[in-house]
Design an enzyme around this catalytic site. Sequence first.
Site, short mmCIF file in Angstrom:
data_model
loop_
_atom_site.label_atom_id
_atom_site.label_comp_id
_atom_site.label_asym_id
_atom_site.label_seq_id
_atom_site.Cartn_x
_atom_site.Cartn_y
_atom_site.Cartn_z
N ARG A 93 0.82 -1.22 0.00
CA ARG A 93 0.00 0.00 0.00
C ARG A 93 0.85 1.26 0.00
NH1 ARG A 93 -3.75 -3.43 -1.60
NH2 ARG A 93 -4.66 -4.69 0.08
N ASP A 115 -9.64 -11.26 8.54
CA ASP A 115 -9.46 -10.65 7.22
C ASP A 115 -10.63 -9.68 7.05
OD1 ASP A 115 -8.45 -10.10 4.71
OD2 ASP A 115 -8.31 -12.19 4.09
N LYS A 148 -0.73 -14.75 7.99
CA LYS A 148 -2.06 -14.91 7.40
C LYS A 148 -1.99 -15.96 6.29
CE LYS A 148 -1.60 -10.96 4.20
NZ LYS A 148 -2.01 -9.58 3.93
N HIS A 162 -12.29 -13.04 -1.70
CA HIS A 162 -12.87 -11.69 -1.86
C HIS A 162 -14.24 -11.78 -2.53
CE1 HIS A 162 -8.60 -10.64 -1.37
NE2 HIS A 162 -9.04 -9.47 -0.93
#
Length: 608
Positions: free
Chosen positions: A151, A328, A242, A255
């Site tokens: 990010r 998540d 994770k 997702h």
Amino acid sequence: MYERTRKSGTSRRTLLAAAAGSAAAVAVGGTPARADDDKRHDQRLRALISRMTLEEKVGQLFVMRVYGHSATAPDQADIDANLSEIGVRTAAELIAKYRVGGIIYFAWAHNTRDPHQIADLSNGIQRAGLAQPRGLPLLISTDQEHGIVARVGKPATLFPGAMALGAGGSRTDARRAGQIAGAELRALGIRQDYAPVADVNVNPANPVIGVRSFGADPQAVSRMVAAQVKGYQGADVAATAKHFPGHGDTETDSHYGFPVIEHTEEQWGQLDAPPFRAAIAAGIDSIMTAHIMVPALDPSGDPATLSRPILTGILRERLGYDGVVVTDSLGMQGVRTKYGDDRVPVLALKAGVDQLLNPPKLDVAWNAVLQAVRGGELTEARLDESILRILRLKAKLGLLKDPYVSPRGVDRTVGTPAHLRAADRIAERTTTLLVNEGGLLPLSRRTRKKVLVVGADPASPSGTTGPPTTVLATALTELGFTATPLSTGTAPSATTIAQAVAAAQEADAVLVATYNVTATSSQKTLVGRLIATGRPVVALAVRNPYDVAHLPDVRAYLATYSWTDVELRAAARVIAGRVDPAGRLPVPVQRADDPARVLYPIGHGLGY
């Protein structure tokens, strides 16, 4: 403009330091004196919790997105987005209204424009947190895995991703990358990183993990995970393994769907569990759940995020983990398929979760937890249990003493020449040479001076420069070649292919970047047509190394495992012979015509 503190911040910080005392991590075992220290430390944190209202306790469990580059003065478009999605105008208003315990940064939420802006945003968030009655600092987090998921982009240092590090095979490099990356995040005020990925990618068709994993060998992945945990946490940033209990063997992206992992309990113990065990042994601060169903571990049909047998029975009790468990994103389809958005956060807490990450509608989730306590479904003691873990982590990271960062710290830490050189050297040790018939590589500047660079140009990840063909052509030109880029995309048309073939006639060699080639991909047609010109063709898999199985006629094939600048520049140096290829496949590559047979095994890799 930076403000390290205001008077209210100073007094509040002093109060917190006095209340929290030593920020030592809670030890398992140890000397009686250490145990006594830990007990007194927890007593001080429990005293903080006892003074919190129920609403403040509920807020402390949430980690939320917020739009804008500033905590108090975002752009109007970001104000509008915040009003639409969260019902507040700014990060400061979000904190005042919901008393959230953490905020997650995203590039698409305009949180990460440049290092000084990020640090200023972090300071503004902390000021807003400490300005509240019984105010607490926030745990600011992000997904900075490196490789294809990051990010914070340039000018921060960007490292090869997990599978590239797996190809390098060096625990020293993995730890060093984590330490440098952690130091830079810390300088920006980001104190929890959702990395490393501990999933073992045993399914080449995995659409969501893939090169984000260190590889397909559980023991090798375990070693790299432990090294990265030590690196990040050595820089005082909480690492996050994770996605528990393991997202490596799925063909569904959580997702957008609800993956089912069909491993038996024995297979889970052999394939999926080892990296999480290694992370726990390395002292991991937080573990993120997966929105996947594993019937062998919990036959109820619930996703792991909402499964008490998995999160409490296995993670807490069997593996002995007592750190922070974070979900998540609760906006992902995998956790929303079976239950409504009001039930998900409550069930997650009942399962054993501590932090509730990024619900689609915060008001729905926040009020659901509040009402579950008021109605008796959740006890306030259950909330206190999670808040204690969260405060332990904040104390360990030093946030209760001083949560602020400085412009000087940014300048002396983020994207420094020494860090950038380290990233380049690490990347050079990851580039993997899979095929080199007739010694085509390294390319000679004398006989192969004119190089046409064609191929896929997916959107550049991680805030790097891109596109890949341009980065490669620029790097080769700097190394003494005359390189020309021609983007042909991930699905080149017949016209585009014809243009590339015509351009190849004028070149001494062709470098083609491939991206997730399939049996029916027009990228395959492009490469075949380029080979038919008679010009030497070098192919470079810029994402999944499995591409090579679909292109058996290419004389030279390399894998970079990502198309970030640092990896592409390293590949150019390998192609030019400035460095020897040192990477080794961390996953097997199966034959395209017979997936039951291995074309290139784990550990395959050529040198010069």
